[in-house]
Design a protein around this motif. Structure first.
Motif, PDB file in Angstrom:
ATOM      1  N   VAL A  78       0.820  -1.203   0.000  1.00 27.10           N
ATOM      2  CA  VAL A  78       0.000   0.000   0.000  1.00 27.10           C
ATOM      3  C   VAL A  78       0.864   1.268   0.000  1.00 27.10           C
ATOM      4  CG1 VAL A  78      -1.703   1.311   1.333  1.00 27.10           C
ATOM      5  CG2 VAL A  78      -1.990  -1.126   1.036  1.00 27.10           C
ATOM      6  N   LEU A  79       1.984   1.248   0.701  1.00 25.05           N
ATOM      7  CA  LEU A  79       2.830   2.434   0.783  1.00 25.05           C
ATOM      8  C   LEU A  79       3.877   2.516  -0.329  1.00 25.05           C
ATOM      9  CD1 LEU A  79       3.402   2.723   4.620  1.00 25.05           C
ATOM     10  CD2 LEU A  79       1.927   4.113   3.192  1.00 25.05           C
ATOM     11  N   LEU A  80       3.836   1.604  -1.286  1.00 26.02           N
ATOM     12  CA  LEU A  80       4.807   1.616  -2.378  1.00 26.02           C
ATOM     13  C   LEU A  80       4.821   2.924  -3.174  1.00 26.02           C
ATOM     14  CD1 LEU A  80       6.963  -0.169  -3.610  1.00 26.02           C
ATOM     15  CD2 LEU A  80       5.256  -1.033  -5.194  1.00 26.02           C
ATOM     16  N   PRO A  81       3.675   3.539  -3.501  1.00 28.48           N
ATOM     17  CA  PRO A  81       3.741   4.829  -4.206  1.00 28.48           C
ATOM     18  C   PRO A  81       4.487   5.902  -3.413  1.00 28.48           C
ATOM     19  CG  PRO A  81       1.519   3.960  -4.293  1.00 28.48           C
ATOM     20  CD  PRO A  81       2.287   3.082  -3.373  1.00 28.48           C
ATOM     21  N   THR A  82       4.254   5.962  -2.119  1.00 26.24           N
ATOM     22  CA  THR A  82       4.950   6.944  -1.287  1.00 26.24           C
ATOM     23  C   THR A  82       6.442   6.662  -1.251  1.00 26.24           C
ATOM     24  OG1 THR A  82       3.009   7.285   0.093  1.00 26.24           O
ATOM     25  CG2 THR A  82       5.120   7.838   1.057  1.00 26.24           C
ATOM     26  N   ILE A  83       6.801   5.401  -1.127  1.00 28.16           N
ATOM     27  CA  ILE A  83       8.217   5.034  -1.082  1.00 28.16           C
ATOM     28  C   ILE A  83       8.922   5.435  -2.369  1.00 28.16           C
ATOM     29  CG2 ILE A  83       9.801   3.062  -0.964  1.00 28.16           C
ATOM     30  CD1 ILE A  83       7.665   1.683   0.826  1.00 28.16           C
ATOM     31  N   VAL A  84       8.293   5.175  -3.500  1.00 27.05           N
ATOM     32  CA  VAL A  84       8.905   5.487  -4.798  1.00 27.05           C
ATOM     33  C   VAL A  84       9.037   6.993  -4.992  1.00 27.05           C
ATOM     34  CG1 VAL A  84       8.515   5.368  -7.298  1.00 27.05           C
ATOM     35  CG2 VAL A  84       8.187   3.342  -5.876  1.00 27.05           C
ATOM     36  N   VAL A  85       7.992   7.746  -4.682  1.00 30.87           N
ATOM     37  CA  VAL A  85       8.019   9.205  -4.882  1.00 30.87           C
ATOM     38  C   VAL A  85       9.078   9.856  -3.987  1.00 30.87           C
ATOM     39  CG1 VAL A  85       6.658  11.300  -4.517  1.00 30.87           C
ATOM     40  CG2 VAL A  85       5.657   9.382  -5.733  1.00 30.87           C
ATOM     41  N   VAL A  86       9.122   9.481  -2.722  1.00 34.84           N
ATOM     42  CA  VAL A  86      10.115  10.066  -1.810  1.00 34.84           C
ATOM     43  C   VAL A  86      11.523   9.637  -2.205  1.00 34.84           C
ATOM     44  CG1 VAL A  86      10.908  10.064   0.591  1.00 34.84           C
ATOM     45  CG2 VAL A  86       8.498  10.346   0.093  1.00 34.84           C
ATOM     46  N   TYR A  87      11.695   8.402  -2.646  1.00 34.47           N
ATOM     47  CA  TYR A  87      13.013   7.925  -3.076  1.00 34.47           C
ATOM     48  C   TYR A  87      13.545   8.764  -4.243  1.00 34.47           C
ATOM     49  CZ  TYR A  87      16.535   5.039  -5.321  1.00 34.47           C
ATOM     50  OH  TYR A  87      17.687   4.597  -5.922  1.00 34.47           O
ATOM     51  N   PHE A  88      12.718   8.944  -5.275  1.00 38.76           N
ATOM     52  CA  PHE A  88      13.182   9.727  -6.419  1.00 38.76           C
ATOM     53  C   PHE A  88      13.394  11.194  -6.056  1.00 38.76           C
ATOM     54  CE2 PHE A  88      11.479   6.209  -9.057  1.00 38.76           C
ATOM     55  CZ  PHE A  88      12.672   5.908  -9.693  1.00 38.76           C
ATOM     56  N   GLY A  89      12.579  11.716  -5.143  1.00 37.01           N
ATOM     57  CA  GLY A  89      12.780  13.092  -4.698  1.00 37.01           C
ATOM     58  C   GLY A  89      14.106  13.276  -3.988  1.00 37.01           C
ATOM     59  N   PHE A  90      14.438  12.366  -3.093  1.00 35.86           N
ATOM     60  CA  PHE A  90      15.716  12.467  -2.385  1.00 35.86           C
ATOM     61  C   PHE A  90      16.899  12.132  -3.285  1.00 35.86           C
ATOM     62  CE2 PHE A  90      13.419  12.010   1.785  1.00 35.86           C
ATOM     63  CZ  PHE A  90      13.826  13.233   2.286  1.00 35.86           C
ATOM     64  N   GLN A  91      16.701  11.219  -4.219  1.00 39.23           N
ATOM     65  CA  GLN A  91      17.810  10.822  -5.079  1.00 39.23           C
ATOM     66  C   GLN A  91      18.241  11.947  -6.015  1.00 39.23           C
ATOM     67  OE1 GLN A  91      17.054   7.619  -7.781  1.00 39.23           O
ATOM     68  NE2 GLN A  91      19.235   7.176  -8.044  1.00 39.23           N
TER      69      GLN A  91
END
Length: 143
Positions: free
Chosen positions: A37-50
């Motif tokens: 369920v939290l996969l979209p949040t994980i992906v968006v925050v990951y790319f933002g920080f990366q």
């Protein structure tokens, strides 16, 4: 009647192992549901920080051509904003699934190990964790 000391210790170990197994199954189910369920949040925050220049500043092509510092900051903020409703959805999904599978009914009390002649709860209710017995449809749980 009470069991002997060694018999009580053996049955205590059996009850403890069974409860630990049920706990691990609940924990695994919780982890899988929250991850999905939290996969979209994980992906968006990951790319933002990366792609942000003051955090990781990756040299990937999409960081150079698509995402600058402003869009990376927007992704980080968006990820943390959508996290709260997704946590509620994940918890509601887990509670609904645990209730439907009656996972919390699988825990056995310690009295099963202390006294002889006490039947296991799943045996009394018609199968492992009472899944075979009819479910009371009048019970409502709101999350």
């Amino acid at each position: 009647e009470p069991r002997s000391t060694w018999c009580c210790l053996a049955w205590t170990l059996a009850v403890l192992l069974m409860n630990a197994l049920v706990f691990l199954i609940n924990l695994l189910l919780l982890f899988v549901i929250f991850t999905v369920v939290l996969l979209p949040t994980i992906v968006v925050v990951y790319f933002g920080f990366q792609c942000h220049s003051q955090v990781l500043h990756s040299s990937a092509r999409y960081c150079k051509s698509i995402l600058d510092d402003n869009s990376s900051s927007a992704l980080i903020i968006l990820g943390f904003i959508i996290m709260s409703p997704l946590i509620v959805v994940a918890m509601a999904t887990y509670c609904s699934l645990a209730r439907r599978l009656r996972l919390f009914m699988c825990f056995q009390p310690y009295s099963r190990a202390v006294y002889k002649g006490v039947k296991w709860r799943w045996y009394e209710e018609g199968g492992l964790c009472g899944c075979a017995k009819g479910w009371n449809t009048q019970v409502k749980a709101w999350v």
